[in-house]
Write an enzyme that holds these catalytic residues in place. Structure first.
Site, mmCIF file in Angstrom:
data_model
loop_
_atom_site.group_PDB
_atom_site.id
_atom_site.type_symbol
_atom_site.label_atom_id
_atom_site.label_comp_id
_atom_site.label_asym_id
_atom_site.label_seq_id
_atom_site.Cartn_x
_atom_site.Cartn_y
_atom_site.Cartn_z
ATOM 1 N N GLY A 6 0.719 -1.108 -0.020
ATOM 2 C CA GLY A 6 0.016 0.128 -0.074
ATOM 3 C C GLY A 6 0.710 0.963 -0.288
ATOM 4 O O GLY A 6 0.485 1.780 0.248
ATOM 5 N N ASP A 7 2.379 1.441 -0.208
ATOM 6 C CA ASP A 7 2.970 2.250 -0.345
ATOM 7 C C ASP A 7 4.015 1.873 -0.905
ATOM 8 O O ASP A 7 3.832 0.648 -1.928
ATOM 9 C CB ASP A 7 3.610 2.755 0.794
ATOM 10 C CG ASP A 7 3.730 4.020 0.881
ATOM 11 O OD1 ASP A 7 4.282 5.041 0.560
ATOM 12 O OD2 ASP A 7 2.731 4.958 1.714
ATOM 13 N N ASP A 8 5.287 2.826 -1.196
ATOM 14 C CA ASP A 8 6.024 2.445 -2.360
ATOM 15 C C ASP A 8 7.058 1.534 -2.363
ATOM 16 O O ASP A 8 6.750 0.625 -0.897
ATOM 17 C CB ASP A 8 7.531 3.525 -2.553
ATOM 18 C CG ASP A 8 7.266 4.668 -1.940
ATOM 19 O OD1 ASP A 8 6.446 5.593 -3.337
ATOM 20 O OD2 ASP A 8 7.152 6.195 -1.286
#
Length: 430
Positions: A238-240
């Protein structure tokens, strides 16, 4: 992505100590540390027609293989029970305390589900997960799996009822000669692998998975570290997927521990909210000499992102990004100001970052949603941006690059980039 109080992304680790309850935290003092597996390297899930063939270049020689361990024990010998219900926190802590008495030791974790709270590692030590072994983060794959069981923490974050920072699944501080290899990491409460103030770090052949709506579940975040090799990894989060960092505002400036010589190679995956490779936004200690190549990003918010902001200070220099394929990525290239977030009110409004020497080549983005966004900072423009052989496909004819406070050179770029990358003067630096 940016962190949360009071952790301050651990960039101010020497100033405050976060709470690490209910998750697996691996923290090693200046050490030889490795997490090793018992089977051959898994295949790399690169995208179709990636063009990567033949012998693969590797930076994993940064890790110096340790001699045979003099003492090898099983967690069972310290009272461990792998039934997925019994807490093994005390067993792991006893085991590491015992192993720390020897110069060269290995703790084997056999097949089973080993529930545990946080525990530290020690120097000259190997934590070895056998085939079928799963370490579960307490809440009160490939060969082996470490599952942070982060849902409780994500729910607290989404509900705005989080009173403490979330911990990282694996964090290493002030450590040297580290190998993390051939494991599956699941469901981190926060960033998944976070080496900070480390050197000679090799992270390879990893599968890192979290739900695509799990907040801030970055895959791998090298932070204020030197000589880091990340290669042959698949990440969904849900992120980099990978984010290079070096401290947050005045704390990063004060520590002055840059990230130097970072290689990211043959990483693939998806993140609907963030980027395949991110540099920043916490970069106040400086970032330079970064190589990113053979990256495959699909169904993501951004492909390559450099992010910084007023108050950061520091620098991002000499970044080479090449051989990148993207599919259904919203913004393929995004250089921008961050979210204007700061650790406290003591940040310096006059601390401006320097971004220069960004070399991007051999990039193709298929079914792109938006044109590239390159937005620097007034008074601190992003300089010497060099782009060659970049194709952004799928845009409507009306879409144009969005550029502000940037300068550089372009050649073989389609659609035609903004004027700031066309009015080049001399391109001898490119």
């Amino acid at each position: 992505m940016e962190g949360e109080k009071p952790l301050l992304n651990a960039m101010k680790a020497s100033f405050t100590k976060p709470s690490w309850a209910f998750l697996l935290l691996i923290l090693a003092g200046v050490a030889i540390f490795s997490v090793q597996m018992s089977r051959n390297t898994v295949g790399f899930p690169f995208g179709p027609n990636s063009g990567i063939t033949g012998r693969r270049t590797s930076c994993s020689g940064l890790f110096e293989a340790a001699p045979a361990r003099k003492v090898v024990k099983s967690i069972k010998e310290f009272g461990g029970v792998g039934d997925g219900k019994t807490s093994n926190t005390a067993a792991f802590r006893r085991a590491v305390e015992y192993m720390g008495r020897y110069s060269g030791s290995q703790l084997n974790v056999p097949k089973g589900r080993w529930l545990t709270g946080s525990f530290n590692l020690t120097s000259n030590f190997t934590l070895y997960l056998e085939h079928g072994a799963t370490i579960l983060g307490s809440q009160v794959g490939q060969n082996g799996t470490i599952d942070g069981q982060g849902k409780m923490w994500w729910d607290l974050w989404w509900n705005k009822t989080l009173n403490h920072t979330r911990g990282h699944l694996v964090e290493l501080i002030n450590s040297h000669n580290i190998l993390i290899s051939n494991l599956t990491f699941l469901n981190s409460p926060f960033w998944t692998i976070h080496p900070v103030y480390c050197s000679n770090v090799v992270i390879r052949d990893m599968t890192i998975l979290a739900p695509l709506n799990a907040p801030n579940t970055d895959g791998i975040d090298p932070d204020s570290s030197t000589n880091v090799c990340i290669e042959d990894c698949y990440i969904e989060s849900g992120d980099d997927l990978v984010a290079v960092k070096s401290g947050w505002d005045q704390y990063g400036i004060s520590m002055a521990r840059p990230s130097i010589n970072i290689t990211v190679r043959r990483v693939s995956g998806t993140t609907p909210t963030c980027s395949g490779i991110g540099i920043g936004s916490e970069m106040s200690g400086g970032i330079r000499d970064v190589l990113v190549e053979d990256l495959y990003v699909r169904d993501s918010a951004a492909g390559v992102r450099i992010k910084t902001d007023q108050g950061r200070g520091g620098y991002i220099e000499n970044v080479t990004i090449r051989n990148i394929k993207m599919e259904r990525v919203k913004v393929p290239l995004r250089f921008s100001r961050g979210a204007n977030d700061h650790p406290d009110e003591e940040w310096d409004r006059k601390a401006l970052p320097k971004v220069r020497g960004i070399f991007i080549s051999n990039v193709i983005s298929v079914d792109s949603r938006k044109a590239p966004l390159l937005v620097g900072i007034e008074g601190a423009p992003f300089e010497n941006i060099c782009m060659r052989n970049v194709s952004i496909l799928g845009l409507s004819p009306s879409m144009r690059w969005n550029c502000e406070f940037v300068s550089g050179f372009s050649e073989g770029v389609s659609p035609l980039p903004c004027l700031e990358l066309q009015n080049n003067g001399s391109s001898s630096w490119c």
